[in-house]
Design a protein around this motif. Structure first.
Motif, PDB file in Angstrom:
ATOM      1  N   MET A   1       0.900  -1.177  -0.063  1.00 48.34           N
ATOM      2  CA  MET A   1      -0.066  -0.176  -0.017  1.00 48.34           C
ATOM      3  C   MET A   1       0.837   1.290  -0.041  1.00 48.34           C
ATOM      4  SD  MET A   1      -1.361  -2.648   1.869  1.00 48.34           S
ATOM      5  CE  MET A   1      -1.278  -2.303   3.745  1.00 48.34           C
ATOM      6  N   ARG A   2       2.433   1.120   0.348  1.00 46.62           N
ATOM      7  CA  ARG A   2       2.965   2.333   0.335  1.00 46.62           C
ATOM      8  C   ARG A   2       3.569   2.663  -1.138  1.00 46.62           C
ATOM      9  NH1 ARG A   2       5.025   0.025   4.972  1.00 46.62           N
ATOM     10  NH2 ARG A   2       6.482  -1.216   4.052  1.00 46.62           N
ATOM     11  N   LEU A   3       3.203   1.920  -2.113  1.00 49.63           N
ATOM     12  CA  LEU A   3       3.411   2.223  -3.596  1.00 49.63           C
ATOM     13  C   LEU A   3       2.478   3.306  -4.127  1.00 49.63           C
ATOM     14  CD1 LEU A   3       3.838  -1.435  -5.031  1.00 49.63           C
ATOM     15  CD2 LEU A   3       5.799   0.175  -4.473  1.00 49.63           C
ATOM     16  N   PRO A   4       3.228   4.492  -4.784  1.00 42.83           N
ATOM     17  CA  PRO A   4       2.384   5.479  -5.405  1.00 42.83           C
ATOM     18  C   PRO A   4       1.142   5.079  -5.955  1.00 42.83           C
ATOM     19  CG  PRO A   4       4.767   5.726  -5.476  1.00 42.83           C
ATOM     20  CD  PRO A   4       4.551   4.407  -5.110  1.00 42.83           C
ATOM     21  N   GLY A   5       0.227   5.570  -5.626  1.00 46.04           N
ATOM     22  CA  GLY A   5      -1.104   5.196  -6.379  1.00 46.04           C
ATOM     23  C   GLY A   5      -1.863   4.096  -5.962  1.00 46.04           C
ATOM     24  N   LEU A   6      -1.220   3.487  -4.955  1.00 48.18           N
ATOM     25  CA  LEU A   6      -2.051   2.182  -4.212  1.00 48.18           C
ATOM     26  C   LEU A   6      -2.488   2.410  -2.802  1.00 48.18           C
ATOM     27  CD1 LEU A   6       0.024  -0.775  -5.784  1.00 48.18           C
ATOM     28  CD2 LEU A   6      -1.567   0.338  -6.853  1.00 48.18           C
ATOM     29  N   GLU A   7      -2.700   3.907  -2.652  1.00 49.37           N
ATOM     30  CA  GLU A   7      -2.576   3.890  -1.134  1.00 49.37           C
ATOM     31  C   GLU A   7      -4.106   3.605  -0.571  1.00 49.37           C
ATOM     32  OE1 GLU A   7      -1.907   6.108  -3.390  1.00 49.37           O
ATOM     33  OE2 GLU A   7       0.263   7.078  -2.738  1.00 49.37           O
ATOM     34  N   GLY A   8      -5.244   3.566  -1.647  1.00 52.70           N
ATOM     35  CA  GLY A   8      -6.481   3.066  -1.351  1.00 52.70           C
ATOM     36  C   GLY A   8      -6.866   1.697  -0.986  1.00 52.70           C
ATOM     37  N   ILE A   9      -5.829   0.651  -1.373  1.00 52.62           N
ATOM     38  CA  ILE A   9      -5.801  -0.568  -0.779  1.00 52.62           C
ATOM     39  C   ILE A   9      -5.626  -0.705   0.540  1.00 52.62           C
ATOM     40  CG2 ILE A   9      -4.931  -2.924  -1.362  1.00 52.62           C
ATOM     41  CD1 ILE A   9      -4.168  -2.128  -4.287  1.00 52.62           C
ATOM     42  N   ARG A  10      -6.376  -1.643   1.140  1.00 50.07           N
ATOM     43  CA  ARG A  10      -6.410  -2.006   2.408  1.00 50.07           C
ATOM     44  C   ARG A  10      -6.241  -3.363   3.057  1.00 50.07           C
ATOM     45  NH1 ARG A  10      -5.478   2.729   2.636  1.00 50.07           N
ATOM     46  NH2 ARG A  10      -6.757   4.224   3.058  1.00 50.07           N
ATOM     47  N   LEU A  11      -5.557  -3.696   3.975  1.00 51.71           N
ATOM     48  CA  LEU A  11      -5.197  -4.883   4.484  1.00 51.71           C
ATOM     49  C   LEU A  11      -6.322  -5.147   5.350  1.00 51.71           C
ATOM     50  CD1 LEU A  11      -3.692  -7.581   4.824  1.00 51.71           C
ATOM     51  CD2 LEU A  11      -2.227  -6.586   6.747  1.00 51.71           C
ATOM     52  N   LYS A  12      -7.181  -6.198   5.228  1.00 56.88           N
ATOM     53  CA  LYS A  12      -8.484  -6.459   5.967  1.00 56.88           C
ATOM     54  C   LYS A  12      -8.328  -7.578   7.031  1.00 56.88           C
ATOM     55  CE  LYS A  12     -11.904  -4.629   5.561  1.00 56.88           C
ATOM     56  NZ  LYS A  12     -12.695  -3.512   6.186  1.00 56.88           N
ATOM     57  N   ALA A  13      -7.204  -8.267   6.727  1.00 56.51           N
ATOM     58  CA  ALA A  13      -7.168  -9.820   7.586  1.00 56.51           C
ATOM     59  C   ALA A  13      -5.834 -10.220   7.330  1.00 56.51           C
ATOM     60  CB  ALA A  13      -8.278 -10.789   7.493  1.00 56.51           C
ATOM     61  N   GLY A  14      -5.403 -11.271   8.316  1.00 54.84           N
ATOM     62  CA  GLY A  14      -4.304 -12.091   7.835  1.00 54.84           C
ATOM     63  C   GLY A  14      -2.605 -11.440   7.910  1.00 54.84           C
ATOM     64  N   LEU A  15      -2.684 -10.587   8.973  1.00 57.94           N
ATOM     65  CA  LEU A  15      -1.650  -9.937   9.064  1.00 57.94           C
ATOM     66  C   LEU A  15      -0.477 -10.654   9.260  1.00 57.94           C
ATOM     67  CD1 LEU A  15      -0.324  -7.085   9.816  1.00 57.94           C
ATOM     68  CD2 LEU A  15      -0.788  -7.426  12.110  1.00 57.94           C
ATOM     69  N   GLN A  16      -0.694 -11.988   9.701  1.00 56.20           N
ATOM     70  CA  GLN A  16       0.550 -12.796  10.172  1.00 56.20           C
ATOM     71  C   GLN A  16       1.273 -13.313   8.760  1.00 56.20           C
ATOM     72  OE1 GLN A  16      -2.909 -13.437  10.580  1.00 56.20           O
ATOM     73  NE2 GLN A  16      -3.068 -15.329  11.828  1.00 56.20           N
ATOM     74  N   GLY A  17       0.562 -13.090   7.502  1.00 61.74           N
ATOM     75  CA  GLY A  17       1.380 -13.397   6.448  1.00 61.74           C
ATOM     76  C   GLY A  17       1.565 -12.210   5.676  1.00 61.74           C
ATOM     77  N   SER A  18       1.742 -10.933   6.380  1.00 58.54           N
ATOM     78  CA  SER A  18       1.926  -9.554   5.734  1.00 58.54           C
ATOM     79  C   SER A  18       3.229  -9.452   4.942  1.00 58.54           C
ATOM     80  CB  SER A  18       1.545  -8.613   6.526  1.00 58.54           C
ATOM     81  OG  SER A  18       2.520  -8.573   7.694  1.00 58.54           O
ATOM     82  N   GLN A  19       4.404 -10.400   5.604  1.00 59.26           N
ATOM     83  CA  GLN A  19       5.661 -10.269   4.964  1.00 59.26           C
ATOM     84  C   GLN A  19       5.974 -11.336   3.609  1.00 59.26           C
ATOM     85  OE1 GLN A  19       7.976  -8.399   6.084  1.00 59.26           O
ATOM     86  NE2 GLN A  19       6.418  -7.310   7.190  1.00 59.26           N
ATOM     87  N   ASN A  20       4.889 -12.001   3.395  1.00 59.05           N
ATOM     88  CA  ASN A  20       4.949 -13.103   2.276  1.00 59.05           C
ATOM     89  C   ASN A  20       5.623 -12.352   0.905  1.00 59.05           C
ATOM     90  OD1 ASN A  20       3.784 -15.034   3.832  1.00 59.05           O
ATOM     91  ND2 ASN A  20       2.044 -15.017   2.745  1.00 59.05           N
TER      92      ASN A  20
END
Length: 397
Positions: A1-20
Motif C-alpha cells: 500500500m506504500r507504492l504510489p497510487g495504491l494507497e487506497g488498498i487496505r489490508l483487512k485480515a491475515g496480518l500474520q502473512g503480511s511479509q509474504n
C-alpha cells in the motif's frame, strides 16, 4: 500500500502473512486456483465475470493457502462485491492469509502495472546485489576498499560483522536413501528464507551453492552469546513450514568484512555436512568442529583425499545405502569407544549384526579394528571425509 497510487488498498485480515514475498500478480476468473498458480502470486478477484457465493469465497481462501499464494485482493464497489463478508475475514485471520480490499474505482490495470514494475525493479536490484556477492563467493579478487564501496552502493552494510548460515533440504527417504528435493521445493524454500530474513529486517539476498542455500546473518561481537538460540529458532521456523523434508544447517565463524565471504561460506558448508551426518543435531557451528578445523587448514586437499582412500578403501566418498550404513556403524562403534553393547543399542541392531558389519569393513580395507592406531586413523578419515564432502567440488546431489 506504500507504492504510489495504491494507497487506497487496505489490508483487512491475515496480518500474520503480511511479509509474504509477492512473486507476480494474477487475476483469478476460473473456479479453481490450483491449475494456474505456482506459489507467491498476489491473486486479484474482481467479482465481475464470476460471482462467488460466501462459501465459494471461503473455499478460494483455503485453496490460496494450500497453493501458497502471497495473498488475495477482493475488488469491492458497485461493479464488484458490495463488501467482504465477515466470515471470509474471520477465515483469512484464522488461516493467516493476507486479505486485501481494493476499491473498484481504482483501475485494476494501474494496480497490476504498478505492482509488476515494483517487482521487476526489486528483482533487478536484488540480482545486482546477488551477482556481486556471488562473485565474492567464488573468490573474485578485489581491493577491500573497492569491495566495501560497492557493498555500500548496493545497501549491503556489514558493520558489526556477520556469519553465513548454509541450509539444505533433505527430501523424503526411500530404500535407496535420501531423495533430492524437487525444483519446486527448492524454490519454495528460497522464498521462505527470503521472507524470514525480511521479517528480521535483514536485506541480504539469499545465495545458492550446489544444493544449499546461503544466508548472511548479522552478528555483532556483543550478540554472539545469543546467536545459537536465535539461529535455532530461525531454523525451527523454517522447518515448521517445510513438513515434506528435513532441514539441516551449518554456521560459519563470525567475520568482519565481505572480503572473507568465500571463507565464511566454506566454513558454513563444512558445518552443514556435519549436521547432516550427526543425528539429533540439525544445526552445527563451525567453531565446534575441533580437530576437523586443523584438517580444513591443510591446503593440499589431495593429501587428505589419499588418506581417506587408504583408511576407508572402497567406502571412501561412496554414498549408496550399503556404504552409508557401514560408515554409520563405524561412527557409532568408534564414538562408543569400541563398546559393542552400547554401539549396537544406539544403532538398534543385535551385537552379532554389529560384529558382522565390522568384520566386513576389516576385510574390505585389510585392517584390524583391534589396533588402537587403526581405529584412530579410521575415525579421523571419517571426519575428513565429511569435511571434504562439504566442499562444493565434491558435494553431489
Amino acid at each position: 500500500m506504500r507504492l504510489p497510487g495504491l494507497e487506497g488498498i487496505r489490508l483487512k485480515a491475515g496480518l500474520q502473512g503480511s511479509q509474504n514475498v509477492i512473486r507476480w500478480p494474477y487475476i483469478a476468473e476460473s473456479p479453481s486456483l490450483s491449475p494456474w498458480v505456482r506459489g507467491g502470486e498476489l491473486v486479484f478477484v474482481t467479482g465481475i465475470g464470476r460471482r462467488r457465493s460466501e462459501e465459494e469465497l471461503q473455499q478460494l481462501l483455503r485453496e490460496a493457502v494450500e497453493q501458497r499464494v502471497a495473498g488475495v485482493v477482493f475488488l469491492v464497489g458497485t461493479e464488484g462485491m458490495a463488501a467482504i463478508p465477515s466470515s471470509v475475514i474471520s477465515l483469512a485471520n484464522a488461516l493467516g492469509c493476507p486479505l486485501f480490499e481494493q476499491p473498484y474505482a481504482l483501475p485494476l490495470v494501474s494496480v497490476t502495472e504498478t505492482l509488476s514494475n515494483a517487482i521487476v525493479q526489486d528483482r533487478l536490484a536484488g540480482q545486482s546485489a546477488k551477482l556481486f556477492l556471488s562473485r565474492l563467493l567464488n573468490g573474485a579478487a578485489g581491493a577491500p576498499e573497492l569491495i566495501e564501496l560497492r557493498a555500500r552502493e548496493l545497501g549491503l552494510c556489514v558493520e558489526g560483522g556477520y556469519v553465513v548460515m548454509a541450509v539444505r533440504l533433505q527430501g523424503a527417504a526411500d530404500e535407496a536413501g535420501s531423495l533430492a528435493p524437487t525444483a519446486q521445493q527448492q524454490e519454495l524454500l528460497e522464498q521462505r528464507i527470503t521472507a524470514l530474513l525480511e521479517r528480521r529486517g535483514i536485506r541480504w539476498p539469499v545465495l545458492q551453492q550446489a544444493q544449499s542455500w546461503l544466508m548472511l546473518w548479522p552478528a555483532s561481537s556483543e550478540a554472539m552469546a545469543e546467536l545459537p538460540d536465535e539461529l535455532e529458532q530461525a531454523l525451527a521456523a523454517l522447518q515448521s513450514l517445510q513438513p515434506d523434508g528435513t532441514l539441516h544447517a551449518g554456521v560459519s565463524e563470525r567475520h568482519a568484512d565481505l572480503c572473507q565471504l568465500a571463507d565464511a561460506a566454506e566454513q558454513a558448508c563444512q558445518a552443514l555436512q556435519f549436521a547432516r551426518q550427526h543425528q539429533g543435531s540439525r544445526l552445527f557451528f563451525h567453531e565446534r568442529l575441533g580437530i576437523a578445523r586443523l584438517f580444513a587448514a591443510i591446503p593440499q586437499r589431495s593429501a587428505l583425499v589419499t588418506f581417506c582412500q587408504q583408511q576407508l578403501g572402497p567406502l571412501c566418498f561412496a554414498r549408496d545405502g550399503d556404504a552409508n550404513e557401514l560408515k554409520q556403524t563405524l561412527r557409532r562403534f568408534l564414538d562408543s569407544f569400541g563398546n559393542l553393547q552400547q554401539a549396537s543399542a544406539s544403532l538398534g541392531i543385535h551385537r552379532n549384526t554389529l560384529r558382522q558389519r565390522l568384520k566386513r569393513f576389516e576385510q574390505l580395507v585389510g585392517i584390524s579394528l583391534q589396533d588402537p592406531h587403526a581405529r584412530l586413523n579410521v575415525q579421523n578419515a571419517l571426519l575428513i571425509e565429511q569435511m571434504l564432502f562439504a566442499h562444493h567440488t565434491l558435494d553431489t546431489p
